[in-house]
Structure formats: C-alpha cells, structure tokens
Write an enzyme that holds these catalytic residues in place. Structure first.
Site, short mmCIF file in Angstrom:
data_model
loop_
_atom_site.label_atom_id
_atom_site.label_comp_id
_atom_site.label_asym_id
_atom_site.label_seq_id
_atom_site.Cartn_x
_atom_site.Cartn_y
_atom_site.Cartn_z
N CYS A 81 0.81 -1.23 0.00
CA CYS A 81 0.00 0.00 0.00
C CYS A 81 0.84 1.27 0.00
O CYS A 81 0.57 2.20 -0.77
CB CYS A 81 -1.01 0.00 1.14
SG CYS A 81 -0.35 0.09 2.81
N HIS A 132 -3.01 0.74 7.19
CA HIS A 132 -3.24 0.61 5.75
C HIS A 132 -3.56 1.98 5.18
O HIS A 132 -4.08 2.85 5.88
CB HIS A 132 -4.38 -0.35 5.48
CG HIS A 132 -4.53 -0.72 4.04
ND1 HIS A 132 -3.56 -1.41 3.34
CD2 HIS A 132 -5.53 -0.47 3.15
CE1 HIS A 132 -3.97 -1.58 2.10
NE2 HIS A 132 -5.15 -1.01 1.96
N HIS A 144 -6.11 0.94 -3.64
CA HIS A 144 -5.12 0.50 -2.66
C HIS A 144 -4.59 -0.88 -3.03
O HIS A 144 -5.15 -1.57 -3.88
CB HIS A 144 -5.74 0.47 -1.25
CG HIS A 144 -6.86 -0.52 -1.11
ND1 HIS A 144 -6.82 -1.55 -0.20
CD2 HIS A 144 -8.04 -0.65 -1.76
CE1 HIS A 144 -7.94 -2.25 -0.28
NE2 HIS A 144 -8.70 -1.73 -1.23
#
Length: 172
Positions: A81, A132, A144
């Site tokens: 990510c 994240h 993502h």
C-alpha cells in the site's frame, strides 16, 4: 454590461455559467453539513494542484490489477500500500511520499471528512496507529494494494471491512 458570447444564445450563456456548480453538486459524496459554516473553515492547504490531483487519481486507477507484493514499489514488481502511494505521488506529482504507513500519518495536512477530494490519502486503523492506506479517487472509492496474494484494487470506503475502520484523511 452583459457578459456573453455574441454567437451564443442567452440560455447557453446561463447554462455555461451554471455548469461548474451543477458538476460540483452532482459529484459531492459528503453528506450535507448540519450547521452553516464558512467554506474557509474546511479549507486545507495542499502542495498538490488540481491538475496533479487529477493526474494522481487517473494514474492510480490505471494501476488497478497490478499484483500485491510486500515491499513492492513499481508496477513491474508489484506494490504494497505505501509503495503504491510513493510511486503514484512521485511520478504524477513529483512529491516524494514517505515509504511506510506510519510515516504517511504525518505527511501533508489533516483533512476533515467533509472536505475529502480526489488525490487525498485515506489511512485506516482499528483505533491505534494506521495500518493501511490508499488514494481517494472520488464517489466514495479509493485505490489501494490490500494484501498478500491480492492485487491493487478499487474499493468503497463504506463497504464491509473498510466501513468498520477509523479513517484519517491527509492531503499532500
């Protein structure tokens, strides 16, 4: 003094002037504000111009389907990510993003959810430090690189797993 193009009928001039407002009203994904507050109350400084924000968004969408790879930071090797974010912002906006989600938490400026716009970062946590991150692309969606064995994908902020997370917004 009337400002209109001599070759356009008056109705066209009114439509052209109203078009940006109609577009903004139709693209809004934030709920209406409860109290009247001046627009400047949600203004957030940004290093990213509108053109760069659009370039970041379009390029991130083009990377959907790229394989996930822990530590990956190129389309050829795959992305995790933060590698995806570093690659996209570096290439499309010339901004060197931090390499970890923990570092992204302090990058740019905090943004209230009602001021969310394309090109902003969305950081997710379960109450502690973010674990994240993704790039907001509009209409309640973000791009993502989710997990091992997966691919870069497009998800909704309000869908299943993501709706259960705390979300912080950052604007580079």
């Amino acid at each position: 003094m009337t400002l209109r193009h001599p070759r356009l009928p008056r109705a066209c001039g009114v439509f052209v002037l109203a078009l940006p407002w109609l577009w903004l009203a139709g693209c809004s994904s934030a709920p209406p504000r409860q109290a009247a507050e001046p627009l400047s109350a949600v203004a957030v400084p940004a290093a990213l111009s509108e053109e760069q924000s659009q370039a970041v968004t379009v390029y991130a969408l083009g990377l959907v389907g790229t394989p996930y790879r822990y530590g990956g930071n190129t389309p050829d090797s795959g992305f995790d990510c933060s590698g995806l974010i570093r690659h996209v912002y570096g290439l499309q906006a010339g901004l060197p993003a931090p390499r970890t989600v923990a570092q992204l938490q302090g990058w740019g400026h905090a943004v209230p959810i009602e001021a969310l716009r394309t090109g902003d970062l969305v950081l997710f946590s379960k109450g502690g430090a973010p674990s994240h991150a993704g790039i907001y692309v509009g209409e309640g969606r973000f791009v993502h690189a989710p997990s091992t064995g997966g691919q870069v994908r497009l998800d909704r902020l309000k869908s299943g797993y993501w709706a259960q997370q705390q979300v912080a917004i950052r604007r580079p």
